[in-house]
Design a protein around this motif. Structure first.
Motif, short mmCIF file in Angstrom:
data_model
loop_
_atom_site.label_atom_id
_atom_site.label_comp_id
_atom_site.label_asym_id
_atom_site.label_seq_id
_atom_site.Cartn_x
_atom_site.Cartn_y
_atom_site.Cartn_z
N GLU A 305 -28.62 70.80 23.62
CA GLU A 305 -28.96 71.63 25.09
C GLU A 305 -30.79 70.99 25.89
N LYS A 306 -30.70 70.56 26.92
CA LYS A 306 -32.06 70.22 27.44
C LYS A 306 -32.38 71.07 27.59
N ILE A 307 -33.63 71.66 26.70
CA ILE A 307 -34.82 72.49 27.17
C ILE A 307 -35.66 72.67 28.19
N ARG A 308 -36.24 71.34 27.90
CA ARG A 308 -37.54 71.00 28.84
C ARG A 308 -37.42 69.72 29.42
N THR A 309 -38.41 69.24 30.76
CA THR A 309 -38.48 68.25 31.57
C THR A 309 -40.04 68.12 31.27
N TYR A 310 -40.60 66.77 31.00
CA TYR A 310 -42.20 66.40 30.85
C TYR A 310 -42.07 65.50 32.21
N ASN A 311 -42.26 65.61 33.60
CA ASN A 311 -42.67 64.84 34.64
C ASN A 311 -44.18 64.59 33.82
N TYR A 312 -44.84 63.10 33.51
CA TYR A 312 -46.20 62.28 34.00
C TYR A 312 -46.43 62.14 35.62
N PRO A 313 -45.24 61.69 36.30
CA PRO A 313 -46.60 61.23 37.16
C PRO A 313 -46.52 62.54 38.19
N GLN A 314 -45.80 63.65 38.17
CA GLN A 314 -45.86 65.08 39.05
C GLN A 314 -47.01 65.88 38.11
N ASN A 315 -47.46 65.36 36.50
CA ASN A 315 -48.32 66.40 35.49
C ASN A 315 -47.75 67.44 35.43
N ARG A 316 -45.96 67.40 35.46
CA ARG A 316 -45.87 68.73 35.34
C ARG A 316 -44.73 69.24 34.10
N VAL A 317 -44.69 70.04 33.66
CA VAL A 317 -43.72 70.89 32.73
C VAL A 317 -43.16 71.84 32.85
N THR A 318 -41.33 71.41 32.39
CA THR A 318 -40.66 72.24 33.41
C THR A 318 -40.06 73.41 31.81
N ASP A 319 -39.59 74.50 31.89
CA ASP A 319 -39.25 74.68 31.08
C ASP A 319 -37.95 75.05 31.85
N HIS A 320 -36.62 74.64 31.76
CA HIS A 320 -35.35 75.36 31.78
C HIS A 320 -34.82 76.20 31.73
N ILE A 322 -35.98 79.53 31.25
CA ILE A 322 -36.73 80.52 31.66
C ILE A 322 -36.92 80.52 33.32
N GLY A 323 -36.75 79.33 33.52
CA GLY A 323 -37.69 78.94 35.09
C GLY A 323 -38.99 79.00 35.24
N PHE A 324 -39.24 78.30 33.91
CA PHE A 324 -41.04 78.59 33.71
C PHE A 324 -41.38 76.47 34.03
N THR A 325 -42.18 76.62 35.06
CA THR A 325 -42.76 75.50 35.46
C THR A 325 -44.95 75.61 35.41
N ILE A 326 -45.22 74.57 34.85
CA ILE A 326 -46.77 74.47 35.05
C ILE A 326 -47.39 72.93 35.25
N GLN A 327 -48.41 72.85 35.88
CA GLN A 327 -48.48 71.55 36.09
C GLN A 327 -49.85 71.06 35.68
N GLN A 328 -49.77 71.32 34.38
CA GLN A 328 -50.78 70.77 33.69
C GLN A 328 -50.00 69.91 32.38
N LEU A 329 -49.23 69.40 32.39
CA LEU A 329 -48.60 68.78 31.55
C LEU A 329 -49.75 67.99 30.62
N ASP A 330 -50.97 67.20 31.08
CA ASP A 330 -51.80 66.21 29.98
C ASP A 330 -52.58 67.65 29.19
N ARG A 331 -52.35 68.57 29.70
CA ARG A 331 -53.04 69.97 28.29
C ARG A 331 -52.22 70.22 27.52
N VAL A 332 -51.18 70.40 27.97
CA VAL A 332 -49.43 70.36 26.75
C VAL A 332 -49.56 69.56 26.19
#
Length: 357
Positions: A305-320, A322-332
């Motif tokens: 089950e694909k649960i989360r995407t870590y997008n480095y170019p956009q510094n974005r983490v998305t948990d699919h 619960i539809g949660f997105t945060i623009q703090q990939l570097d901190r995560v």
């Protein structure tokens, strides 16, 4: 309200019953059952204590309402003042009990056993598995939890083809249980000369480190072998049979431990792992027979089950889930995971209150 009070009354009765059972010398002699009852009693304590406080407040409210009927104006004024204090306190206790009565996962208090594997993407998937391992270690450290390495299969390009470890601490499994699944990373690999973004994955499995009281494994169902460790792990490599492999015959589940300092240490760790995996498999079978959804509506706990995407170019983490997105990939990735974990736990609580679980 009446249904809630009836349920709370039943829980209080059970709590007192458990107190008596735990003082019974015959019960103390049965360590497995004693531990199980002790665990049940501990799970009821906060709810029962809050219910007892609520009953006291309700009694004081009844007494104050009786005083309002008195002819004495001073007594009536005192009753009004008391009600002004007691009424909001009653609501606070009711709100707290609503949360306490949410069905709890009995394994939340357990330590958490992790297994991370590099998946799609070859070397990049293994490198990402290493990134996830470091992320979890830093987050656990921030929570004052300890990380114990179990087994690591390093990748030549970096990271790990597979790594297993245990996070030890208060409510460890309850905090990490929704990390199971496929984690997807989107970034430019170090080996990419054209600067193109690649998508790779690593899978995470999180299991509760169950106690002996939760599962009993027949020793005759196990085959235990020792062998020489085959990778990094110390100077004893290829010199002594310190590595331990255990197979649970009925399920075919196999664990291998070689990173401990001795055969005894590896054997103890392997037994903990086999218990956790067999327990998880039996729970999966029970739920399948009942036609229940695996774990919760937040996730099935399945590696696929694909649960989360870590997008480095956009510094974005998305948990699919619960539809949660945060623009703090570097901190995560530096272990600052509180926002993500809290969002998942809040979603679980809301789903349970809504009766979805």
């Amino acid at each position: 309200m009446d249904k809630m009070m009836a349920r709370l009354e039943g829980m209080e009765e059970r709590y007192h019953e458990l107190n008596e059972l735990l003082m019974d010398p015959e019960m103390m002699a049965d360590q497995r059952r004693y531990a199980k009852l002790g665990k049940e009693q501990a799970s009821l304590q906060a709810t029962v204590e809050t219910y007892q406080e609520l009953k006291t407040v309700l009694q004081h409210i009844d007494d104050a309402n009786e005083l309002l009927k008195e002819d004495d104006a001073e007594m009536r004024e005192m009753a009004k003042m008391e009600l002004e204090e007691l009424t909001p306190r009653r609501q606070e206790l009711l709100d707290r009990l609503e949360v306490l009565l949410i069905p709890k996962d009995p394994n939340d208090a357990c330590d958490a056993i992790f297994e991370i594997r590099g998946a799609a993407g070859g070397d990049e998937g293994n490198i990402f598995a290493g990134d996830l391992y470091r992320m979890y270690c830093k987050y656990a450290e921030s929570l004052k939890m300890k990380v114990e390495l179990v087994e690591a299969v390093e990748s030549e390009a970096g990271g790990f083809a597979q790594i297993s470890f245990i996070v030890k601490g208060d409510n460890a499994y309850g905090r990490f249980k929704f990390e199971s699944g496929a984690h997807r990373v989107q970034r430019v690999p170090k080996t990419e000369s054209q600067g193109r973004i690649h998508t790779s994955t690593a899978t995470v499995l999180v299991l509760p480190d169950v106690e002996d009281a939760d599962i009993e494994i027949n020793p005759q169902d196990l085959t235990i072998e020792t062998h020489r460790a085959s990778g990094a792990g110390g100077q004893h490599i290829n010199k002594t049979d310190s590595a331990v492999r255990i197979v649970h015959i009925p399920t075919g589940i196999t664990v291998n431990c070689q990173d401990g300092r001795s055969q005894i240490e590896n054997r103890e760790t392997a037994m903990r792992l086999i218990k956790a995996r067999v327990y998880d498999e039996y729970q999966r079978r029970i739920e399948a027979e009942k036609g229940e959804i695996r774990r919760s509506k937040i996730g099935t706990g399945d590696r696929a089950e694909k649960i989360r995407t870590y997008n480095y170019p956009q510094n974005r983490v998305t948990d699919h889930r619960i539809g949660f997105t945060i623009q703090q990939l570097d901190r995560v990735m530096e272990g600052k995971m509180d926002d993500v974990i809290t969002a998942l736990l809040d979603a679980e609580q809301k789903a349970k209150i809504a009766g979805e679980q």
